[in-house]
Design a protein around this motif. Structure first.
Motif, PDB file in Angstrom:
ATOM      1  N   PHE A 126      43.973  25.601 -42.554  1.00 54.17           N
ATOM      2  CA  PHE A 126      43.177  24.698 -41.730  1.00 54.17           C
ATOM      3  C   PHE A 126      43.745  24.623 -40.309  1.00 54.17           C
ATOM      4  O   PHE A 126      44.964  24.701 -40.125  1.00 54.17           O
ATOM      5  N   PRO A 127      42.885  24.450 -39.314  1.00 50.33           N
ATOM      6  CA  PRO A 127      43.392  24.130 -37.980  1.00 50.33           C
ATOM      7  C   PRO A 127      44.089  22.770 -38.023  1.00 50.33           C
ATOM      8  O   PRO A 127      43.578  21.823 -38.632  1.00 50.33           O
ATOM      9  N   ASP A 128      45.250  22.667 -37.405  1.00 55.30           N
ATOM     10  CA  ASP A 128      46.034  21.430 -37.461  1.00 55.30           C
ATOM     11  C   ASP A 128      45.267  20.208 -36.967  1.00 55.30           C
ATOM     12  O   ASP A 128      45.520  19.082 -37.403  1.00 55.30           O
ATOM     13  N   LYS A 129      44.317  20.430 -36.050  1.00 57.32           N
ATOM     14  CA  LYS A 129      43.625  19.286 -35.434  1.00 57.32           C
ATOM     15  C   LYS A 129      42.913  18.424 -36.468  1.00 57.32           C
ATOM     16  O   LYS A 129      42.676  17.231 -36.222  1.00 57.32           O
ATOM     17  N   ILE A 131      39.040  17.632 -50.568  1.00 58.36           N
ATOM     18  CA  ILE A 131      38.796  18.352 -49.320  1.00 58.36           C
ATOM     19  C   ILE A 131      37.469  19.093 -49.426  1.00 58.36           C
ATOM     20  O   ILE A 131      37.267  19.871 -50.359  1.00 58.36           O
ATOM     21  N   LEU A 132      36.574  18.844 -48.498  1.00 63.25           N
ATOM     22  CA  LEU A 132      35.301  19.548 -48.450  1.00 63.25           C
ATOM     23  C   LEU A 132      35.216  20.310 -47.138  1.00 63.25           C
ATOM     24  O   LEU A 132      35.338  19.710 -46.058  1.00 63.25           O
ATOM     25  N   GLU A 133      35.018  21.617 -47.223  1.00 62.29           N
ATOM     26  CA  GLU A 133      34.906  22.469 -46.045  1.00 62.29           C
ATOM     27  C   GLU A 133      33.507  23.081 -45.964  1.00 62.29           C
ATOM     28  O   GLU A 133      32.856  23.282 -46.985  1.00 62.29           O
ATOM     29  N   GLY A 134      33.105  23.396 -44.765  1.00 66.75           N
ATOM     30  CA  GLY A 134      31.846  24.095 -44.545  1.00 66.75           C
ATOM     31  C   GLY A 134      31.998  25.103 -43.434  1.00 66.75           C
ATOM     32  O   GLY A 134      32.673  24.842 -42.430  1.00 66.75           O
ATOM     33  N   TYR A 175      32.718  25.532 -38.095  1.00 65.40           N
ATOM     34  CA  TYR A 175      33.564  25.188 -39.241  1.00 65.40           C
ATOM     35  C   TYR A 175      33.870  23.697 -39.185  1.00 65.40           C
ATOM     36  O   TYR A 175      34.094  23.131 -38.103  1.00 65.40           O
ATOM     37  N   HIS A 176      33.882  23.060 -40.358  1.00 58.32           N
ATOM     38  CA  HIS A 176      34.238  21.644 -40.413  1.00 58.32           C
ATOM     39  C   HIS A 176      34.924  21.362 -41.735  1.00 58.32           C
ATOM     40  O   HIS A 176      34.677  22.037 -42.742  1.00 58.32           O
ATOM     41  N   MET A 177      35.806  20.374 -41.709  1.00 56.82           N
ATOM     42  CA  MET A 177      36.526  19.981 -42.907  1.00 56.82           C
ATOM     43  C   MET A 177      36.710  18.471 -42.919  1.00 56.82           C
ATOM     44  O   MET A 177      36.973  17.856 -41.879  1.00 56.82           O
ATOM     45  N   VAL A 178      36.537  17.874 -44.108  1.00 51.01           N
ATOM     46  CA  VAL A 178      36.750  16.443 -44.300  1.00 51.01           C
ATOM     47  C   VAL A 178      37.700  16.281 -45.475  1.00 51.01           C
ATOM     48  O   VAL A 178      37.499  16.888 -46.527  1.00 51.01           O
ATOM     49  N   HIS A 179      38.739  15.483 -45.310  1.00 50.72           N
ATOM     50  CA  HIS A 179      39.669  15.239 -46.415  1.00 50.72           C
ATOM     51  C   HIS A 179      39.816  13.741 -46.647  1.00 50.72           C
ATOM     52  O   HIS A 179      39.882  12.945 -45.700  1.00 50.72           O
TER      53      HIS A 179
END
Length: 224
Positions: A35-38, A181-184, A190-194
């Motif tokens: 994952f990107p650290d941001k 963790i859900l990624e798309g 690209y997006h990620m929610v944890h």
């Protein structure tokens, strides 16, 4: 309102307390990060003393982000999963779950892809409760129909997934439970929610939909 901290003992994350100062001495291979650290830099929740700005605050949060990224990436490495945040050939979504109970499906990942109008759900989990008591990677590929894909995509739109904050705004810090963790990945987006204990959070229903379509059978009391 003061920030309320609930500290529950979680043996797998106790290392965080001791390693934040040691991270500068400990080399983390960024090539292995998924994952990107941001997506892990928490600038929306203040520290216990109310601090939410300043160089020291930002630096501390960046170090924590890299550590969490490394920890979560280990789970996907163990599942031999691809990195969705980098170049990926087609639209894809992935739900990754791991908790801290001795379960026979911990961690697991459910990767949904639509390729040439065919929908696949790639199921992977680690079974550590076999007769040999060794960690074993179990994989399965399930073919879904186009309607399943459309239902999922409609649910993605209904919760505005691409705009949800990766980090949860909360007054409670829970260092226990499970990680959802859900990624798309869609074209170049690209997006990620944890979330901790994400069953009843914004991404909960989307993740549970993928679990329902998978071959993994989880007791309700073990999914939290």
């Amino acid at each position: 309102m003061k920030t309320k901290f609930v500290i529950l003992i979680w043996s797998n994350l106790l290392i965080i307390c001791f390693s934040l100062k040691a991270q500068e001495k400990h080399y983390i291979d960024t090539n292995k990060l998924f994952f990107p650290d941001k997506y892990f830099v928490d600038t929306i929740n203040p520290q216990a003393d109310g601090t939410n700005s300043g160089n020291e605050f930002i630096d501390r949060r960046k170090r924590t982000a890299t550590f969490l990224n490394s920890w979560y990436s280990e789970q996907l490495l163990s599942l031999k999963e691809p990195k969705l945040s980098q170049e990926y050939p087609h639209e894809v979504y992935r739900f990754t779950w791991f908790g801290y109970l001795a379960q026979n499906h911990n961690p697991f990942s459910l990767r949904l892809e639509c390729f040439n109008d065919t929908v696949f759900l790639f199921v992977k989990y680690i079974n550590s409760k076999n007769k040999q008591h060794k960690k074993e990677l179990i994989t399965d590929t399930i073919t879904l129909n186009k309607k399943d894909w459309e239902i999922f995509k409609n649910n993605v739109d209904s919760i505005n997934f691409w705009s949800i904050s990766p980090i949860e705004k909360t007054e409670t810090v829970i260092m226990d439970g499970s990680v959802w963790i859900l990624e798309g990945k869609n074209n170049k987006s690209y997006h990620m929610v944890h979330r901790n204990c994400g069953k009843h959070k914004e991404i909960g229903e989307l993740c549970l939909y993928l679990l329902e379509k998978s071959s993994i059978k989880v007791k309700k009391k073990n999914l939290y």
